[in-house]
Design a protein around this motif. Structure first.
Motif, PDB file in Angstrom:
ATOM      1  N   TYR A 237       6.608  -2.822   3.817  1.00  0.00           N
ATOM      2  CA  TYR A 237       6.203  -1.473   3.406  1.00  0.00           C
ATOM      3  C   TYR A 237       5.912  -1.401   1.897  1.00  0.00           C
ATOM      4  CZ  TYR A 237       7.217   0.624   7.949  1.00  0.00           C
ATOM      5  OH  TYR A 237       7.182   0.953   9.277  1.00  0.00           O
ATOM      6  N   ALA A 238       6.698  -2.100   1.085  1.00  0.00           N
ATOM      7  CA  ALA A 238       6.419  -2.119  -0.345  1.00  0.00           C
ATOM      8  C   ALA A 238       5.058  -2.755  -0.613  1.00  0.00           C
ATOM      9  CB  ALA A 238       7.518  -2.878  -1.086  1.00  0.00           C
ATOM     10  N   GLY A 239       4.753  -3.820   0.141  1.00  0.00           N
ATOM     11  CA  GLY A 239       3.484  -4.510  -0.039  1.00  0.00           C
ATOM     12  C   GLY A 239       2.285  -3.638   0.289  1.00  0.00           C
ATOM     13  N   LEU A 240       2.435  -2.732   1.265  1.00  0.00           N
ATOM     14  CA  LEU A 240       1.329  -1.845   1.618  1.00  0.00           C
ATOM     15  C   LEU A 240       0.878  -1.020   0.420  1.00  0.00           C
ATOM     16  CD1 LEU A 240       2.363  -0.416   5.121  1.00  0.00           C
ATOM     17  CD2 LEU A 240       0.573  -2.085   4.628  1.00  0.00           C
ATOM     18  N   TYR A 241       1.840  -0.581  -0.376  1.00  0.00           N
ATOM     19  CA  TYR A 241       1.503   0.246  -1.547  1.00  0.00           C
ATOM     20  C   TYR A 241       1.128  -0.611  -2.745  1.00  0.00           C
ATOM     21  CZ  TYR A 241       1.938   3.624  -5.337  1.00  0.00           C
ATOM     22  OH  TYR A 241       1.686   4.401  -6.430  1.00  0.00           O
ATOM     23  N   VAL A 242       1.874  -1.709  -2.941  1.00  0.00           N
ATOM     24  CA  VAL A 242       1.740  -2.480  -4.170  1.00  0.00           C
ATOM     25  C   VAL A 242       0.496  -3.362  -4.188  1.00  0.00           C
ATOM     26  CG1 VAL A 242       2.824  -4.275  -5.579  1.00  0.00           C
ATOM     27  CG2 VAL A 242       4.216  -2.451  -4.594  1.00  0.00           C
ATOM     28  N   ALA A 243       0.141  -3.967  -3.053  1.00  0.00           N
ATOM     29  CA  ALA A 243      -0.937  -4.966  -3.026  1.00  0.00           C
ATOM     30  C   ALA A 243      -2.249  -4.466  -3.633  1.00  0.00           C
ATOM     31  CB  ALA A 243      -1.151  -5.468  -1.598  1.00  0.00           C
TER      32      ALA A 243
ATOM     33  N   GLY B 149      -6.070   9.248 -16.230  1.00  0.00           N
ATOM     34  CA  GLY B 149      -5.068   9.696 -17.188  1.00  0.00           C
ATOM     35  C   GLY B 149      -3.631   9.446 -16.773  1.00  0.00           C
ATOM     36  N   ASP B 150      -2.776  10.433 -17.052  1.00  0.00           N
ATOM     37  CA  ASP B 150      -1.341  10.281 -16.814  1.00  0.00           C
ATOM     38  C   ASP B 150      -1.016  10.045 -15.346  1.00  0.00           C
ATOM     39  OD1 ASP B 150      -0.821  10.583 -19.475  1.00  0.00           O
ATOM     40  OD2 ASP B 150      -0.250  12.693 -19.349  1.00  0.00           O
ATOM     41  N   LEU B 151      -1.771  10.648 -14.441  1.00  0.00           N
ATOM     42  CA  LEU B 151      -1.508  10.438 -13.019  1.00  0.00           C
ATOM     43  C   LEU B 151      -1.667   8.967 -12.672  1.00  0.00           C
ATOM     44  CD1 LEU B 151      -0.979  11.373 -10.140  1.00  0.00           C
ATOM     45  CD2 LEU B 151      -3.426  11.913  -9.928  1.00  0.00           C
ATOM     46  N   GLY B 152      -2.723   8.353 -13.173  1.00  0.00           N
ATOM     47  CA  GLY B 152      -2.929   6.933 -12.914  1.00  0.00           C
ATOM     48  C   GLY B 152      -1.818   6.091 -13.506  1.00  0.00           C
ATOM     49  N   ASP B 153      -1.371   6.452 -14.709  1.00  0.00           N
ATOM     50  CA  ASP B 153      -0.259   5.738 -15.342  1.00  0.00           C
ATOM     51  C   ASP B 153       0.990   5.810 -14.477  1.00  0.00           C
ATOM     52  OD1 ASP B 153       1.149   4.736 -18.037  1.00  0.00           O
ATOM     53  OD2 ASP B 153       2.352   6.381 -17.223  1.00  0.00           O
ATOM     54  N   ARG B 154       1.267   6.969 -13.923  1.00  0.00           N
ATOM     55  CA  ARG B 154       2.467   7.128 -13.093  1.00  0.00           C
ATOM     56  C   ARG B 154       2.355   6.332 -11.789  1.00  0.00           C
ATOM     57  NH1 ARG B 154       2.847   8.996 -17.528  1.00  0.00           N
ATOM     58  NH2 ARG B 154       3.764  11.016 -18.080  1.00  0.00           N
ATOM     59  N   LEU B 155       1.171   6.340 -11.172  1.00  0.00           N
ATOM     60  CA  LEU B 155       0.982   5.591  -9.924  1.00  0.00           C
ATOM     61  C   LEU B 155       1.178   4.096 -10.157  1.00  0.00           C
ATOM     62  CD1 LEU B 155      -2.132   7.447  -8.447  1.00  0.00           C
ATOM     63  CD2 LEU B 155       0.232   7.614  -7.656  1.00  0.00           C
ATOM     64  N   ILE B 156       0.665   3.603 -11.271  1.00  0.00           N
ATOM     65  CA  ILE B 156       0.819   2.188 -11.597  1.00  0.00           C
ATOM     66  C   ILE B 156       2.271   1.871 -11.905  1.00  0.00           C
ATOM     67  CG2 ILE B 156       0.189   0.385 -13.250  1.00  0.00           C
ATOM     68  CD1 ILE B 156      -2.546   1.786 -13.514  1.00  0.00           C
ATOM     69  N   GLU B 157       2.965   2.790 -12.573  1.00  0.00           N
ATOM     70  CA  GLU B 157       4.385   2.571 -12.866  1.00  0.00           C
ATOM     71  C   GLU B 157       5.199   2.486 -11.579  1.00  0.00           C
ATOM     72  OE1 GLU B 157       8.108   4.680 -15.278  1.00  0.00           O
ATOM     73  OE2 GLU B 157       6.045   5.212 -15.775  1.00  0.00           O
ATOM     74  N   ILE B 158       4.891   3.340 -10.623  1.00  0.00           N
ATOM     75  CA  ILE B 158       5.575   3.288  -9.324  1.00  0.00           C
ATOM     76  C   ILE B 158       5.323   1.949  -8.652  1.00  0.00           C
ATOM     77  CG2 ILE B 158       5.611   4.266  -6.993  1.00  0.00           C
ATOM     78  CD1 ILE B 158       4.910   6.992  -8.332  1.00  0.00           C
ATOM     79  N   ALA B 159       4.071   1.508  -8.666  1.00  0.00           N
ATOM     80  CA  ALA B 159       3.722   0.229  -8.045  1.00  0.00           C
ATOM     81  C   ALA B 159       4.441  -0.933  -8.733  1.00  0.00           C
ATOM     82  CB  ALA B 159       2.214   0.024  -8.098  1.00  0.00           C
ATOM     83  N   SER B 160       4.575  -0.863 -10.045  1.00  0.00           N
ATOM     84  CA  SER B 160       5.246  -1.940 -10.778  1.00  0.00           C
ATOM     85  C   SER B 160       6.722  -2.014 -10.409  1.00  0.00           C
ATOM     86  CB  SER B 160       5.095  -1.730 -12.286  1.00  0.00           C
ATOM     87  OG  SER B 160       3.736  -1.771 -12.668  1.00  0.00           O
ATOM     88  N   GLY B 161       7.361  -0.850 -10.264  1.00  0.00           N
ATOM     89  CA  GLY B 161       8.758  -0.840  -9.844  1.00  0.00           C
ATOM     90  C   GLY B 161       8.933  -1.434  -8.463  1.00  0.00           C
ATOM     91  N   PHE B 162       8.062  -1.069  -7.534  1.00  0.00           N
ATOM     92  CA  PHE B 162       8.120  -1.637  -6.187  1.00  0.00           C
ATOM     93  C   PHE B 162       7.722  -3.106  -6.199  1.00  0.00           C
ATOM     94  CE2 PHE B 162       7.698   2.825  -4.439  1.00  0.00           C
ATOM     95  CZ  PHE B 162       8.973   2.844  -3.893  1.00  0.00           C
ATOM     96  N   GLY B 163       6.938  -3.513  -7.222  1.00  0.00           N
ATOM     97  CA  GLY B 163       6.594  -4.923  -7.343  1.00  0.00           C
ATOM     98  C   GLY B 163       7.826  -5.779  -7.582  1.00  0.00           C
ATOM     99  N   ILE B 164       8.783  -5.261  -8.349  1.00  0.00           N
ATOM    100  CA  ILE B 164      10.051  -5.973  -8.536  1.00  0.00           C
ATOM    101  C   ILE B 164      10.756  -6.130  -7.199  1.00  0.00           C
ATOM    102  CG2 ILE B 164      12.280  -5.952  -9.712  1.00  0.00           C
ATOM    103  CD1 ILE B 164       9.961  -6.304 -11.624  1.00  0.00           C
ATOM    104  N   MET B 165      10.707  -5.078  -6.375  1.00  0.00           N
ATOM    105  CA  MET B 165      11.305  -5.152  -5.049  1.00  0.00           C
ATOM    106  C   MET B 165      10.625  -6.232  -4.207  1.00  0.00           C
ATOM    107  SD  MET B 165      11.417  -2.316  -2.001  1.00  0.00           S
ATOM    108  CE  MET B 165      12.189  -1.077  -2.997  1.00  0.00           C
TER     109      MET B 165
END
Length: 470
Positions: free
Chosen positions: A31-37, A150-166
């Motif tokens: 499930y993490a991969g679905l979002y992060v990939a 803008g900021d929305l994109g920054d937040r989406l990427i930050e979420i993906a990066s956190g799940f990338g650690i997972m």
């Protein structure tokens, strides 16, 4: 009397629990991969574009023009006059050439627009100009950081990066040798395998080698992010302006030196207040009693050890300062130990602040080196290594999709996620571990909690939706 208590788990039950935990980790990974990939592919592709655009043309376009070296160099003030003749406006920055055959660059502002002008440093002749931050490198960098939203994109990427650690944590657990297998199966792909097994073996080996680098890249990227970086990590690790000796401070921070959303200031200084001109503070810089001119500041920079390429930001207003800087993040040098920024009073020519790599805290030093490595700025070896890494990330994302597609029954109308027949006690343990990992990164943790609540309160009670996502 000795009391013997056998509390060991029967082998069959222990194997069952281990299998359930394995499937649970696989489910989290899936499930993490679905979002992060998709984000990893975007980051890798845009990273490659920036990497090679900077290598071929230069981050600021400094490699577009070449010049014929002469015995003497024209005064920088004469070069600036040539730049003004090419593009009329306010000159706000000078970038010294990296090598004798490169042009000098000047940034000229015209209201909301900004241009770069290349000037022959020997003849003080303008060679051409272009829109600043409007090239392929800049488009890729904006997508890389904000997805153009803008900021929305920054937040989406930050979420993906956190799940990338997972993804890294669960991936290492899934592929760790077990059932009598040695590390050979992990280190060397089984190229003799066929179909899904070949893809699985390649995904395993490439993922193992890429995992350590992926953590470094995700963390160095996260420290620039708007929440985890700016509000937490960066705020705690900012260079304290109090270290400067009785220097008046401006109302703006070093972040004001960034332009158009592009990061140009060392991470450890971005939230540090700028010093202000207009006092007798500081130490002797330019010769006392002489005018503080552009040529005098450049002479001072050379005397301070700023050889080859460095950047000089002009004072922006009445309290602004001359800022001489060199850092690997801006591709000024290949060695983060050489990072340095010096602020000079525009009226007295006195040095108000001189900050180098040695002055940063542990986090600041780690970021100075980490960002340089991240950008492939530490030499040819770094450029090639980051190139291979980016290609590996694209392969891992694509191979994960291929493995899922090959495992998925033909004509299936659901995701076909890994399922555990009976969750058992270790399901909770796995959930707690993954929750703890993601909560290290606030946005990712908040999203995970929302997803768990959505699953608990909604998805599992709507049969068609539960089936589609299962």
């Amino acid at each position: 009397m000795t009391i013997v208590s056998d509390v060991s788990v029967p082998p069959a039950r222990s194997a069952g629990l281990s299998r359930r935990f394995y499937i649970t980790a696989w489910r989290w990974h899936f499930y993490a991969g679905l979002y992060v990939a998709p984000f990893l592919i975007m980051l890798a592709v845009t990273g490659l574009v920036m990497l090679w655009t900077a290598a071929i043309y230069g981050r600021d376009g400094e490699k577009i023009y070449t010049v014929e070296p002469h015995a003497t160099v024209a005064p920088v003030s004469a070069q600036a006059q040539a730049a003004f003749g090419e593009v009329a406006g306010q000159i706000v920055q000078y970038i010294a050439p990296r090598s004798p055959d490169q042009a000098s660059l000047f940034r000229v502002s015209q209201g909301e627009s900004s241009f770069m002008v290349a000037v022959d440093p020997y003849t003080a002749t303008a060679l051409g100009h272009w829109d600043r931050r409007n090239g392929l490198y800049d488009l890729a960098e904006t997508i890389h950081g904000t997805l153009l939203i803008g900021d929305l994109g920054d937040r989406l990427i930050e979420i993906a990066s956190g799940f990338g650690i997972m993804l890294v944590v669960t991936g290492l657990y899934l592929w760790w040798p077990r059932d009598g297998q040695g590390f050979g199966s992990l280190l060397v792909p089984q190229l003799s395998a066929k179909g899904r097994q070949l893809w699985k073996s390649l995904h395993l080996s490439v993922g193992f080698y890429a995992s350590l680098f992926l953590v470094v890249f995700l963390l160095s990227g996260l420290t620039w992010a708007g929440v985890w970086g700016e509000k937490f990590t960066q705020a705690w690790s900012t260079f304290p302006a109090e270290k400067w000796d009785n220097v008046p401070l401006s109302d703006v921070t070093h972040a004001s030196m960034n332009h158009d959303g592009i990061k140009e200031v060392p991470w450890a200084l971005e939230q540090t207040p700028m010093p202000a001109s207009g006092s007798e503070a500081g130490i002797v810089g330019t010769p006392e009693g002489q005018p503080v001119t552009l040529d005098a500041i450049v002479t001072l920079a050379r005397a301070l050890g700023f050889d080859q390429r460095f950047q000089l930001a002009f004072p922006g207003d009445e309290t602004g300062v001359w800022s001489i800087s060199r850092d690997t993040m801006s591709n000024d040098s290949a060695n983060p130990l050489d990072d340095r920024i010096v602020h000079v009073d525009q009226y007295t020519g006195r040095i108000l602040a001189d900050v180098g790599f040695a002055d940063y805290g542990v986090a600041g030093k780690s970021m100075a080196a980490g960002v340089a490595f991240h950008e492939g700025a530490m030499g040819l070896w770094n450029l090639l290594l980051v190139t291979v890494f980016c290609l590996a990330i694209v392969f891992l994302s694509v191979s994960g999709f291929v493995m899922w597609w090959k495992r998925r029954p033909k004509g299936a109308s659901r995701l076909v996620a890994p399922t555990v027949a009976e969750p058992g006690p270790l399901w909770k343990t796995g959930a707690i571990v993954m929750l703890a990992v993601s909560l290290l990164f606030p946005l990712s943790g908040a999203v995970l909690v929302c997803v768990l609540l959505l699953d608990l309160l909604v998805i599992r009670h709507i049969a068609p939706l539960k089936k589609a996502l299962s």
